[in-house]
Design an enzyme around this catalytic site. Sequence first.
Site, PDB file in Angstrom:
ATOM      1  N   GLU A 103      35.810  54.356  49.598  1.00 43.13           N
ATOM      2  CA  GLU A 103      35.772  55.625  50.339  1.00 43.13           C
ATOM      3  C   GLU A 103      34.499  55.941  50.921  1.00 43.13           C
ATOM      4  OE1 GLU A 103      39.679  57.760  48.762  1.00 43.13           O
ATOM      5  OE2 GLU A 103      38.088  57.767  47.355  1.00 43.13           O
TER       6      GLU A 103
HETATM    7  C1  ACM Z   1      39.845  55.013  44.548  1.00 49.04           C
HETATM    8  O1  ACM Z   1      41.163  55.302  44.218  1.00 49.04           O
HETATM    9  N1  ACM Z   1      39.244  55.659  45.510  1.00 49.04           N
HETATM   10  C2  ACM Z   1      39.451  53.546  44.226  1.00 49.04           C
END
Ligand code: ACM
Length: 498
Positions: free
Chosen positions: A299
Site C-alpha cells: 500500500e
Molecule cells: C496489508 O494488509 N496491507 C498487507
Amino acid sequence: MTSLPLVPLPSSVTPSPGAFFALTADVAVTGDADAAGVLHRLILTRTGLHLTADPGRAVIDVAVDGDGPPESYRMSVDEHRVSIRGADAAGLFYGAQTLGQLIAGSPEGWVIPAVDIADEPRFAYRGVMLDVARHFHDVSTVTAYLERAASLKFNVLHLHLTDDQGWRLALASRPELAARASSSAVGGDPGGFYTPDDYRAIIAHAAANHMTVVPEFDMPGHTHAVGLAYPEVAAAPSLEGWDAAGGPTPVAGEPYSGMGVGFSSLRIGAPATDAFVEDVLTELAELTPGPYLHFGGDEAHGTPAADFATFVARTSRVISRLGKTPVAWHEAGAADDLAPGTIGQYWGFITPTDGADERARAFVARGGRVILSPADAVYLDMKPTADAPLGLTWANGPTSLERAYSWEPVDVVSGLTDDDILGVEAPLWTETVRDLDGIDALAFPRIAAAAEAAWSVATGAADDRTWESFRERVSGLGPLWTTLGIRFPASSEVAWTP
Ligand code: ACM
C-alpha cells in the site's frame, strides 16, 4: 470420519473405539525432559492433575528418535501406555499438543482415547502475524498469543513492528524512534515499544514453543511515524487517492491516530533515507536469530511507482547482504530486480483481483517462494459476524468460520505448485484490538481453520479434510481452550461441546 477433536487434522488417525488410557495422578511421563515439561504443564492446566515424577502404574513415554520428516511425530495410545516419538524436538512438541487435544473427561475420570496417529506438516512455514503498531501489545500479550498459535502447530510469529501510528522497537542506532515515534496508537490510545531485551524475551519464548520470529519494518509506505523521529527521511503526506477510513487527516510531524492507509512514504533516493534503512535493518538483523526479515512494501500509494521499484529492490538487497532472506508483501513483486530468493506474501483475495496473483508469481520467477495470506479467508481481524463488536469488513467481510476454512492454498494463485508455496500465514491487524481478550475474540476459532490450511493435507485429499469434519472436530476443542484461558466466541456455526 473421525470425531476426535484434532485440529489441524493429522495425516493419519486410527482409533481403537471403546479403549482408553486412564489419566490419573500416578501416571508418569518418561523420556525427553523438555517434552515432559510441556506435558506436565498441559495436563495440569487441562485436568488439575499433578503427575508423579516416578514411573508409576502407567507411563506416557516421549522421545526424539530422528525418524520421519522434519516436525513429524507418531503417537500410540492403548490401555497401558502412551508413546510419542518425534522426528525432532518440534515434532515431539506437536505430538504433545495433539495429546492435549485428546484428553477428555468421562464417567471413568480423565481419559485419552486409544488411537494410533502419524502426522507431518504440509508446509514448512505456518505463521500468525500480530500487528503491534496500530495498537501496542506488551510482551505478556504477545507471548500468550504465540502459545495459543503454537498449540495449533504454527511455527512462525510475524511481528508487524512499525506503521503510520507508531514504531515499536527501540534501536540504539536510531534512538529517536523509541523517543518520539512510539507513543501514539489508533484512537489516541497509548503507544509503547519493546526494548531490545523485550524483543529478545519474545524470541526466547517463541523458540521454547518452536516458533521463529519474523520481524517486519514496513517501508516505504506505512511510515508516517518515522517522520516524527527523523523528518529528513519522510516525504510529506500524500493525500491523493488515500483512504481516510473516516478519520483525521495526517499532518507531517504530528502523531497519526486514524485508520487510513496509503498516504505516507519515505523520501526515496535521499542519502539520509538510504542511511536510515541501512541502520535499522542492520540492527534488526543483529537482534534477530531467525532467517527472515520482512520489509513490508504494501500500500505504498504515496510513493511514485518507479521510486517504489527502486526502493524495494535496493532494500531486498540490503537484507540479503545482511545474511537474511527478505520477505515482502506481494506489491513488491512489481520490481524487476529484487534480490533473488525474496519471499512474497500474498494478501489478495481467494479469487485474485487487480493483478495481485501476477505480483505473487513474480517472486517465484526470481527463485523465491510465496506465503499465502488471502485476506478474505485468513485475515483474522475481519469481523466474524456483522454484529461483532470488534473487527473490520473491507476484505469481503464478515468472514465466517466456514469461509475461513473453505479455501485450498494451491488454488489461490494459479501456476503455483505446492513447492512454490512456503506456507500459510494468518495476520491479525489491530486497528480495533486493544488487548488479549480482543485478540481471542477475533482470532478464535478461525485461527484453527488457518492452522489446518497450513499443516494438513490439501482440501479434500483425506476423508476428514472437509468443512463438515472440521466443524465437528473443532467443536470438541472448547473445553481445552477454556482451560487454557482463551476467551473464544462460541461461533454459532459450531455445536460446541460443553
Ligand atoms: C496489508 O494488509 N496491507 C498487507
